[in-house]
Enzyme design. Structure first.
Site, PDB file in Angstrom:
ATOM      1  N   TYR A 124      22.864  89.988 -46.234  1.00  0.00           N
ATOM      2  CA  TYR A 124      22.620  90.290 -47.345  1.00  0.00           C
ATOM      3  C   TYR A 124      23.613  91.264 -48.357  1.00  0.00           C
ATOM      4  O   TYR A 124      23.480  91.823 -49.237  1.00  0.00           O
ATOM      5  CB  TYR A 124      21.111  90.634 -47.825  1.00  0.00           C
ATOM      6  CG  TYR A 124      20.069  89.688 -47.266  1.00  0.00           C
ATOM      7  CD1 TYR A 124      19.873  88.557 -47.725  1.00  0.00           C
ATOM      8  CD2 TYR A 124      19.415  90.468 -46.219  1.00  0.00           C
ATOM      9  CE1 TYR A 124      18.850  87.732 -46.966  1.00  0.00           C
ATOM     10  CE2 TYR A 124      18.301  89.567 -45.423  1.00  0.00           C
ATOM     11  CZ  TYR A 124      18.084  88.341 -46.158  1.00  0.00           C
ATOM     12  OH  TYR A 124      17.172  87.455 -45.469  1.00  0.00           O
ATOM     13  N   ARG A 176      20.315  92.269 -41.695  1.00  0.00           N
ATOM     14  CA  ARG A 176      20.321  92.594 -43.099  1.00  0.00           C
ATOM     15  C   ARG A 176      21.749  93.048 -43.698  1.00  0.00           C
ATOM     16  O   ARG A 176      22.311  92.320 -44.729  1.00  0.00           O
ATOM     17  CB  ARG A 176      19.158  93.320 -43.815  1.00  0.00           C
ATOM     18  CG  ARG A 176      17.878  93.106 -43.360  1.00  0.00           C
ATOM     19  CD  ARG A 176      16.752  93.668 -43.717  1.00  0.00           C
ATOM     20  NE  ARG A 176      16.653  93.473 -45.436  1.00  0.00           N
ATOM     21  CZ  ARG A 176      17.241  94.197 -46.378  1.00  0.00           C
ATOM     22  NH1 ARG A 176      17.806  95.582 -45.879  1.00  0.00           N
ATOM     23  NH2 ARG A 176      17.387  93.772 -47.592  1.00  0.00           N
ATOM     24  N   GLY A 202       5.326  93.052 -49.058  1.00  0.00           N
ATOM     25  CA  GLY A 202       5.808  93.211 -47.550  1.00  0.00           C
ATOM     26  C   GLY A 202       6.720  94.276 -47.234  1.00  0.00           C
ATOM     27  O   GLY A 202       6.353  95.454 -46.730  1.00  0.00           O
ATOM     28  N   ARG A 203       8.109  94.243 -47.968  1.00  0.00           N
ATOM     29  CA  ARG A 203       8.738  95.305 -47.663  1.00  0.00           C
ATOM     30  C   ARG A 203       8.421  96.627 -48.315  1.00  0.00           C
ATOM     31  O   ARG A 203       8.610  97.522 -47.582  1.00  0.00           O
ATOM     32  CB  ARG A 203      10.171  94.785 -48.731  1.00  0.00           C
ATOM     33  CG  ARG A 203      11.394  95.835 -48.460  1.00  0.00           C
ATOM     34  CD  ARG A 203      12.442  95.721 -49.454  1.00  0.00           C
ATOM     35  NE  ARG A 203      12.963  94.262 -49.837  1.00  0.00           N
ATOM     36  CZ  ARG A 203      13.744  93.418 -49.152  1.00  0.00           C
ATOM     37  NH1 ARG A 203      14.433  93.827 -48.276  1.00  0.00           N
ATOM     38  NH2 ARG A 203      13.695  92.044 -49.623  1.00  0.00           N
ATOM     39  N   CYS A 242      30.053  89.625 -30.672  1.00  0.00           N
ATOM     40  CA  CYS A 242      31.398  89.345 -30.646  1.00  0.00           C
ATOM     41  C   CYS A 242      31.525  88.436 -31.890  1.00  0.00           C
ATOM     42  O   CYS A 242      31.709  87.447 -32.036  1.00  0.00           O
ATOM     43  CB  CYS A 242      31.903  88.262 -29.667  1.00  0.00           C
ATOM     44  SG  CYS A 242      31.636  89.167 -28.143  1.00  0.00           S
ATOM     45  N   GLU A 243      31.434  89.110 -33.124  1.00  0.00           N
ATOM     46  CA  GLU A 243      31.550  88.669 -34.509  1.00  0.00           C
ATOM     47  C   GLU A 243      32.135  89.577 -35.272  1.00  0.00           C
ATOM     48  O   GLU A 243      31.290  90.877 -35.232  1.00  0.00           O
ATOM     49  CB  GLU A 243      30.392  88.303 -35.013  1.00  0.00           C
ATOM     50  CG  GLU A 243      29.791  86.856 -34.407  1.00  0.00           C
ATOM     51  CD  GLU A 243      29.063  86.104 -35.191  1.00  0.00           C
ATOM     52  OE1 GLU A 243      29.342  86.072 -36.378  1.00  0.00           O
ATOM     53  OE2 GLU A 243      28.481  85.141 -34.697  1.00  0.00           O
TER      54      GLU A 243
HETATM   55  N1  LLP Z   1       5.070  86.323 -50.782  1.00  0.00           N
HETATM   56  C1  LLP Z   1       6.009  85.213 -50.529  1.00  0.00           C
HETATM   57  C2  LLP Z   1       5.172  83.977 -50.893  1.00  0.00           C
HETATM   58  C3  LLP Z   1       7.109  85.761 -49.973  1.00  0.00           C
HETATM   59  O1  LLP Z   1       7.966  84.555 -49.670  1.00  0.00           O
HETATM   60  C4  LLP Z   1       7.661  86.961 -49.650  1.00  0.00           C
HETATM   61  C5  LLP Z   1       8.694  87.090 -49.302  1.00  0.00           C
HETATM   62  C6  LLP Z   1       6.755  88.100 -49.868  1.00  0.00           C
HETATM   63  C7  LLP Z   1       5.597  87.681 -50.682  1.00  0.00           C
HETATM   64  C8  LLP Z   1       7.134  89.492 -49.658  1.00  0.00           C
HETATM   65  O2  LLP Z   1       8.077  89.791 -50.506  1.00  0.00           O
HETATM   66  P1  LLP Z   1       8.578  91.476 -50.351  1.00  0.00           P
HETATM   67  O3  LLP Z   1       7.509  92.154 -51.063  1.00  0.00           O
HETATM   68  O4  LLP Z   1       8.801  91.803 -49.185  1.00  0.00           O
HETATM   69  O5  LLP Z   1       9.702  91.593 -51.024  1.00  0.00           O
HETATM   70  N2  LLP Z   1      14.552  88.748 -45.132  1.00  0.00           N
HETATM   71  C9  LLP Z   1      14.743  89.352 -46.585  1.00  0.00           C
HETATM   72  C10 LLP Z   1      13.644  89.316 -47.603  1.00  0.00           C
HETATM   73  C11 LLP Z   1      12.900  87.825 -47.423  1.00  0.00           C
HETATM   74  C12 LLP Z   1      11.697  87.783 -48.349  1.00  0.00           C
HETATM   75  C13 LLP Z   1      11.022  86.369 -48.301  1.00  0.00           C
HETATM   76  N3  LLP Z   1       9.763  86.221 -48.920  1.00  0.00           N
HETATM   77  C14 LLP Z   1      15.562  90.646 -46.474  1.00  0.00           C
HETATM   78  O6  LLP Z   1      15.444  91.091 -45.682  1.00  0.00           O
HETATM   79  O7  LLP Z   1      15.526  91.222 -47.511  1.00  0.00           O
END
Ligand code: LLP
Length: 433
Positions: free
Chosen positions: A336, A332, A295-296, A362-363
């Site tokens: 985090y 983020r 994803g990221r 307001c935080e």
């Molecule tokens: N597969 C599953 C089952 C997941 O839960 C996730 C992410 C991914 C794939 C994708 O992971 P990536 O390649 O994006 O690392 N909100 C957080 C990140 C939460 C990720 C949750 N699961 C942030 O902003 O860092």
């Protein structure tokens, strides 16, 4: 010549990282996205606005796809990172699969053109309605996270007269060495089933007539910056999948999850090629289709949040740059402790300053950066918060009754709004008053 706006470097003018990827560059001193000045986008659409590079998303996807070419594979984009329909459509058109975690994401991916047979459905708490949707669509696999979930999938598939494909998400108790909130592969985390119980769960599942147990999956966390934990996970999954196949289960897919990190600041990210080079020795020659769920690493560097400086103020020697984007737009940093490089959109004013970049919420937790070396800025200037294409807009909210930002996609040298800025009317529509 153009040079990358290498995130996090001290002096954008002197850095000379050759342009190798699409995305954000300084051209004629102005920050641009694939040739489009961000100031032009801000003028047309207002701020705060998320700007995405279609070319950067495409490049990252294609690099994953090419890097895994030595094995049968499918890149299932984790839609949660950025589920704007334009981005989903782009990835679907490139042949990507999708990893979804809700009925909403499933529908968004289906309407964006992902064929059901390229969609996997993850998540620890699927509702019966979501299971119904997944079975009806005929998805590639449910990544089931408990025995009870498999039982529910079986019952629903029976009702629909179908056979559903199920992969078991295992928890290998491996430390991804990432932020505790996004670490998912430790025994104490809620995700998956103990890998030591996987065989037993598969054996029990033989009694279900409406599911085929076709795969194994693990996802140990996000923002992972070293390969060792991912390699260990792959090794364990291979051993498990081979054993299950030997026991007669029709194993088709081995899914290593997502998690490849995008480091803050100037540290170089592990490339798609390096990631594949670490995993492939464990996966080559294995008789299963390899699924990855990035994803990221597909979306983060393809996006920036453009915001305008509303005020500058100095309190007892501390400098605050107050912007029109806040934690409701980009959660983020407070959630985090994430560090997002901040660049000036116009020509840099020469020197950098140490400041807190804060929003209007307001935080005290409302900051985009703290104690950060940022380009000197004046009231009215535009700033770009980089590496914001993943988990940026997707995690934004209406806190403080603020409309969510607009989203813009840059494609082939021009840009279009792919999500208009919300209005007050949008916000009050669901309310009964
Ligand atoms: N597969 C599953 C089952 C997941 O839960 C996730 C992410 C991914 C794939 C994708 O992971 P990536 O390649 O994006 O690392 N909100 C957080 C990140 C939460 C990720 C949750 N699961 C942030 O902003 O860092």
């Amino acid at each position: 010549a153009s040079f990358t706006a290498d995130p996090g470097r001290k002096n954008p003018e002197t850095a000379i990282v050759p342009r190798t990827v699409a995305g954000f560059f300084r051209e004629n001193k102005e920050l641009t996205c694939d040739g489009v000045p961000l100031s032009e986008v801000a003028r047309a659409v207002g701020t705060p606005v998320y700007v995405y590079s279609a070319a950067a998303i495409e490049e990252s996807f294609r690099r994953f796809d090419r890097a895994f070419a030595p094995v049968s594979h499918l890149v299932c984009y984790a839609a949660k990172a950025n589920s704007n329909l334009a981005i989903l459509k782009l990835l679907a058109s490139l042949g990507a699969g999708a990893d979804v975690v809700s009925g909403g994401e499933l529908r968004a991916c289906l309407v964006s053109g992902f064929p059901a047979e390229r969609i996997v459905f993850s998540g620890v708490g699927k509702t019966e309605e979501e299971i119904r949707q997944g079975v009806a669509a005929g998805i590639l696999a449910f990544n089931a996270e408990s025995e009870r979930e498999i039982e529910k999938i079986d019952a629903e598939a029976g009702r629909q007269g179908k056979k559903a494909r199920v992969a078991l998400r295992v928890n290998p108790d491996i430390d991804a060495k990432t932020h505790p909130y996004i670490s998912t592969g430790l025994a104490r985390n809620k995700f998956g089933v103990d890998i030591g119980r996987a065989r037993e769960i598969f054996e029990h599942a033989r009694r279900f007539e409406n599911v085929a147990m076709t795969g194994v999956q693990a996802h140990i966390g996000s923002q992972i910056l070293e390969t060792a934990p991912m390699e260990e996970t792959a090794r364990e999954l291979v051993a498990l999948a081979k054993d299950l196949a030997a026991r007669g289960f029709p194993i088709e897919t081995l899914d290593v999850g997502g998690g490849l990190g995008v480091p803050a600041g100037s540290s170089r990210a592990l490339s798609q090629e390096e990631y594949a080079a670490a995993l492939l020795p464990h996966l080559e020659g294995v008789p299963f289709r390899i699924l990855i769920e990035p994803g990221r690493s597909i979306a983060a560097r393809a996006g920036a949040l453009v915001t305008r400086v509303l005020y500058i103020k100095q309190n007892r020697g501390r400098r605050f740059v107050i912007t029109d984007a806040g934690m409701n737009d980009l959660l983020r940093p407070p959630l985090y402790g994430a560090i997002h490089p901040i660049e000036s959109v116009g020509a840099p004013r020469g020197q950098t300053v140490t400041a807190d970049v804060v929003g209007p919420i307001c935080e005290t937790s409302d900051f985009l950066a703290r104690d950060a070396e940022i380009p000197d800025a004046a009231e009215g200037d535009l700033l770009a918060v980089l590496d914001a294409g993943a988990y940026g807009f997707a995690m934004s909210s209406n806190y403080n009754f603020r409309p969510r930002a607009a989203e813009v996609l840059v494609e082939k040298g021009s840009f279009r709004t792919v999500r208009r800025r919300e209005t007050f009317e949008d916000l009050i529509r669901p309310e009964a008053g």
